[in-house]
Design an enzyme around this catalytic site. Sequence first.
Site, PDB file in Angstrom:
ATOM      1  N   SER A  14      27.070-105.171-129.729  1.00 13.87           N
ATOM      2  CA  SER A  14      26.731-103.767-129.572  1.00 13.87           C
ATOM      3  C   SER A  14      26.730-103.049-130.753  1.00 13.87           C
ATOM      4  O   SER A  14      25.859-102.311-130.718  1.00 13.87           O
ATOM      5  CB  SER A  14      28.033-103.328-128.698  1.00 13.87           C
ATOM      6  OG  SER A  14      28.111-103.971-127.236  1.00 13.87           O
ATOM      7  N   CYS A  42      30.937-108.072-125.781  1.00  6.53           N
ATOM      8  CA  CYS A  42      31.296-107.203-124.685  1.00  6.53           C
ATOM      9  C   CYS A  42      30.045-107.479-123.517  1.00  6.53           C
ATOM     10  O   CYS A  42      30.723-107.449-122.309  1.00  6.53           O
ATOM     11  CB  CYS A  42      31.149-105.830-125.323  1.00  6.53           C
ATOM     12  SG  CYS A  42      31.429-104.416-123.748  1.00  6.53           S
ATOM     13  N   CYS A  47      33.909-107.075-121.916  1.00  3.15           N
ATOM     14  CA  CYS A  47      34.361-106.331-120.901  1.00  3.15           C
ATOM     15  C   CYS A  47      33.458-106.043-119.958  1.00  3.15           C
ATOM     16  O   CYS A  47      33.805-105.426-118.796  1.00  3.15           O
ATOM     17  CB  CYS A  47      34.349-104.803-121.782  1.00  3.15           C
ATOM     18  SG  CYS A  47      33.022-104.481-122.993  1.00  3.15           S
ATOM     19  N   LYS A  50      33.971-109.032-117.247  1.00  3.95           N
ATOM     20  CA  LYS A  50      35.460-108.834-116.804  1.00  3.95           C
ATOM     21  C   LYS A  50      35.727-107.630-116.059  1.00  3.95           C
ATOM     22  O   LYS A  50      36.323-107.712-114.991  1.00  3.95           O
ATOM     23  CB  LYS A  50      36.448-108.579-118.279  1.00  3.95           C
ATOM     24  CG  LYS A  50      37.898-108.339-117.850  1.00  3.95           C
ATOM     25  CD  LYS A  50      38.363-107.537-119.155  1.00  3.95           C
ATOM     26  CE  LYS A  50      37.920-106.084-119.307  1.00  3.95           C
ATOM     27  NZ  LYS A  50      38.291-105.684-120.610  1.00  3.95           N
ATOM     28  N   TYR A  98      18.804-105.758-123.393  1.00  6.08           N
ATOM     29  CA  TYR A  98      19.316-105.653-124.883  1.00  6.08           C
ATOM     30  C   TYR A  98      18.017-106.066-125.513  1.00  6.08           C
ATOM     31  O   TYR A  98      17.606-105.648-126.827  1.00  6.08           O
ATOM     32  CB  TYR A  98      20.698-106.277-125.181  1.00  6.08           C
ATOM     33  CG  TYR A  98      21.709-105.637-125.148  1.00  6.08           C
ATOM     34  CD1 TYR A  98      22.347-105.271-126.273  1.00  6.08           C
ATOM     35  CD2 TYR A  98      21.936-104.969-123.867  1.00  6.08           C
ATOM     36  CE1 TYR A  98      23.648-104.282-126.166  1.00  6.08           C
ATOM     37  CE2 TYR A  98      23.263-104.201-123.843  1.00  6.08           C
ATOM     38  CZ  TYR A  98      23.880-103.969-124.753  1.00  6.08           C
ATOM     39  OH  TYR A  98      25.102-102.923-124.769  1.00  6.08           O
ATOM     40  N   GLY A 175      50.688-111.001-124.206  1.00  5.02           N
ATOM     41  CA  GLY A 175      51.132-109.745-123.365  1.00  5.02           C
ATOM     42  C   GLY A 175      50.182-108.556-123.646  1.00  5.02           C
ATOM     43  O   GLY A 175      50.569-107.369-123.203  1.00  5.02           O
ATOM     44  N   TYR A 177      46.029-106.454-123.959  1.00  8.45           N
ATOM     45  CA  TYR A 177      45.395-106.201-122.593  1.00  8.45           C
ATOM     46  C   TYR A 177      44.509-107.321-122.072  1.00  8.45           C
ATOM     47  O   TYR A 177      44.451-107.264-120.687  1.00  8.45           O
ATOM     48  CB  TYR A 177      44.404-104.981-123.069  1.00  8.45           C
ATOM     49  CG  TYR A 177      43.385-105.303-123.976  1.00  8.45           C
ATOM     50  CD1 TYR A 177      42.126-105.465-123.392  1.00  8.45           C
ATOM     51  CD2 TYR A 177      43.473-105.689-125.323  1.00  8.45           C
ATOM     52  CE1 TYR A 177      40.945-106.180-124.373  1.00  8.45           C
ATOM     53  CE2 TYR A 177      42.272-106.019-126.080  1.00  8.45           C
ATOM     54  CZ  TYR A 177      41.115-106.292-125.577  1.00  8.45           C
ATOM     55  OH  TYR A 177      40.147-106.524-126.402  1.00  8.45           O
ATOM     56  N   GLU A 181      44.894-108.122-118.045  1.00  6.50           N
ATOM     57  CA  GLU A 181      43.890-107.830-117.068  1.00  6.50           C
ATOM     58  C   GLU A 181      43.515-108.965-116.431  1.00  6.50           C
ATOM     59  O   GLU A 181      43.230-109.309-115.043  1.00  6.50           O
ATOM     60  CB  GLU A 181      42.462-107.633-117.926  1.00  6.50           C
ATOM     61  CG  GLU A 181      42.590-105.969-118.531  1.00  6.50           C
ATOM     62  CD  GLU A 181      41.543-105.899-119.497  1.00  6.50           C
ATOM     63  OE1 GLU A 181      41.467-104.567-119.840  1.00  6.50           O
ATOM     64  OE2 GLU A 181      41.077-106.835-120.256  1.00  6.50           O
ATOM     65  N   GLY A 262      45.039-112.991-128.900  1.00 11.40           N
ATOM     66  CA  GLY A 262      44.502-112.167-129.985  1.00 11.40           C
ATOM     67  C   GLY A 262      42.995-112.774-130.532  1.00 11.40           C
ATOM     68  O   GLY A 262      42.454-113.745-129.973  1.00 11.40           O
ATOM     69  N   THR A 311      34.580-101.693-128.203  1.00  8.36           N
ATOM     70  CA  THR A 311      32.910-101.680-128.305  1.00  8.36           C
ATOM     71  C   THR A 311      32.455-100.332-128.784  1.00  8.36           C
ATOM     72  O   THR A 311      31.484-100.212-129.525  1.00  8.36           O
ATOM     73  CB  THR A 311      32.122-102.000-126.912  1.00  8.36           C
ATOM     74  OG1 THR A 311      32.873-103.349-126.767  1.00  8.36           O
ATOM     75  CG2 THR A 311      30.840-101.975-126.853  1.00  8.36           C
ATOM     76  N   ALA A 341      41.629 -98.289-122.857  1.00  9.49           N
ATOM     77  CA  ALA A 341      42.146 -98.556-121.150  1.00  9.49           C
ATOM     78  C   ALA A 341      42.658-100.183-121.259  1.00  9.49           C
ATOM     79  O   ALA A 341      41.997-100.866-121.957  1.00  9.49           O
ATOM     80  CB  ALA A 341      41.044 -98.357-120.350  1.00  9.49           C
ATOM     81  N   HIS A 436      42.225 -79.600-105.152  1.00 11.46           N
ATOM     82  CA  HIS A 436      43.136 -80.398-104.095  1.00 11.46           C
ATOM     83  C   HIS A 436      42.099 -80.925-102.770  1.00 11.46           C
ATOM     84  O   HIS A 436      41.210 -80.260-102.551  1.00 11.46           O
ATOM     85  CB  HIS A 436      43.960 -79.401-103.876  1.00 11.46           C
ATOM     86  CG  HIS A 436      44.888 -79.930-102.797  1.00 11.46           C
ATOM     87  ND1 HIS A 436      45.882 -80.746-103.019  1.00 11.46           N
ATOM     88  CD2 HIS A 436      44.984 -79.728-101.331  1.00 11.46           C
ATOM     89  CE1 HIS A 436      46.711 -81.035-102.003  1.00 11.46           C
ATOM     90  NE2 HIS A 436      46.151 -80.596-100.851  1.00 11.46           N
ATOM     91  N   GLU A 441      44.757 -83.780-109.965  1.00 14.13           N
ATOM     92  CA  GLU A 441      45.278 -82.203-110.021  1.00 14.13           C
ATOM     93  C   GLU A 441      46.492 -82.270-110.603  1.00 14.13           C
ATOM     94  O   GLU A 441      47.189 -81.417-110.921  1.00 14.13           O
ATOM     95  CB  GLU A 441      45.333 -81.893-108.329  1.00 14.13           C
ATOM     96  CG  GLU A 441      46.275 -82.508-107.538  1.00 14.13           C
ATOM     97  CD  GLU A 441      46.236 -81.581-106.060  1.00 14.13           C
ATOM     98  OE1 GLU A 441      46.690 -80.518-106.143  1.00 14.13           O
ATOM     99  OE2 GLU A 441      46.033 -82.426-105.275  1.00 14.13           O
TER     100      GLU A 441
END
Length: 450
Positions: A14, A42, A47, A50, A98, A175, A177, A181, A262, A311, A341, A436, A441
Amino acid sequence: MHHDFDYFVIGAGSGGVRSARVAASHGAKVAIAEEHRVGGTCVIRGCVPKKLLVFGAHFAEDLEDATRFGWTLGARSFDWQNLRDNVLAEVDRLNRAYQATLDSHGVETFHARAVLAGPNRVRVGNRELTARHVLVATGAHPQLPADIPGAELGITSNEVFHLEHLPERIAIVGGGYIANEFAGIFHQLGSQVTQIVRSNRLLKGWEPALADRLLQIMMQKHLDIRLNCQPKAVVKQADGTLRILLSSGPDVEADVLLWAVGRIPNADGLGLEELGVERRNRGEIAVDSANTTSLPWLHAVGDVTDRMQLTPIAIREGHALADRLFGGRNWKVDYTHVPSAVFSHPPIASVGLTEPEARERLGGVRIFTADFRPMQHVLAGRDERALYKLVVDASTDRLVGAHMIGPEAPEILQVLAIAIRAGLTKAQLDSTVALHPTMAEELVLMRETG
């Protein structure tokens, strides 16, 4: 001095692709080399595929909940090969897209490994080429433990997208991300998941309240989470399955072992040492704030610098560098207030300071939370609760951190990232009328809890 190219980019992920494209749009003569596939981690093995698996996994609960919403469904089954092949087909499409972007901008692509051959020199295969500027954007690769006998019997996130069959039992070590996931993905798709975590908590460095909530939800869903535990050895058994010997507690038997411990920068074997380029603790390339190494013609962006393995950061670094070198625009990437995230089940999203970080840096902070059951969970009969948390500087009322776990948390958090970057206050958030009925909200209805 005449050079073959103005800009030579090593690595078509990327960051490299963005930098090459932008440089070419400024009129530079650009080449890019990629030894694997254009698109990088990525797009090809990270990502994007995934997230497509995450979408597929979500249907497990959605189909289960549908009956509470009036839908009558027939027999259901899951076909791993179908999902896998459709995901890989989308990866192929993105790879072509790409490549088309590079071609349309006049960037010459070398589908081969490139290394540094000397000052302003690059070797591609048996050819040597020269360039005024060279960019290393080679990314990172998953780490395998070097001190655990049998570690090579496991796979990494690179191989997980190509599994021939959905494993009946999968052990996931880590442990962070990536581990969380894939634990969520395989659990939702029907595998028996055991997650082995060295520390006493998930997601080190994230807002503790979110990590604790994720652990609670995962255990309620009957994932086997082993904290304060690490593998000592991996043994292949007579039937082809694996036995993971642990430092504490009973051993784990699994059909597949996934290491998620890692990622290491891809900086070895590029000729950096021969040129005297500085590398740091984990082998990453040392660069200044403008992504230039100790050699003024050599630059690096993205995961190979190990500054922030995201990324969008690599893309911005590559863009800024191309603008500075060839476009007359001198700007730098701001690494503060970067949203991130975890696409776990449920997903997590964060931006800014965690509560412990804010208390240490600012002293006086105010904490606001909303802990609730999303409307869709209420009707579906699920006890799973969402948690939203805002961290506010008590002296200025400015938002300095936002953290969420619950359905669509990353989609909602992106807007809060804008608010925090803009320096908005809690009072300004409170003055906004709630939309709402929505989960979002809650952001303007939160109660102070600390």
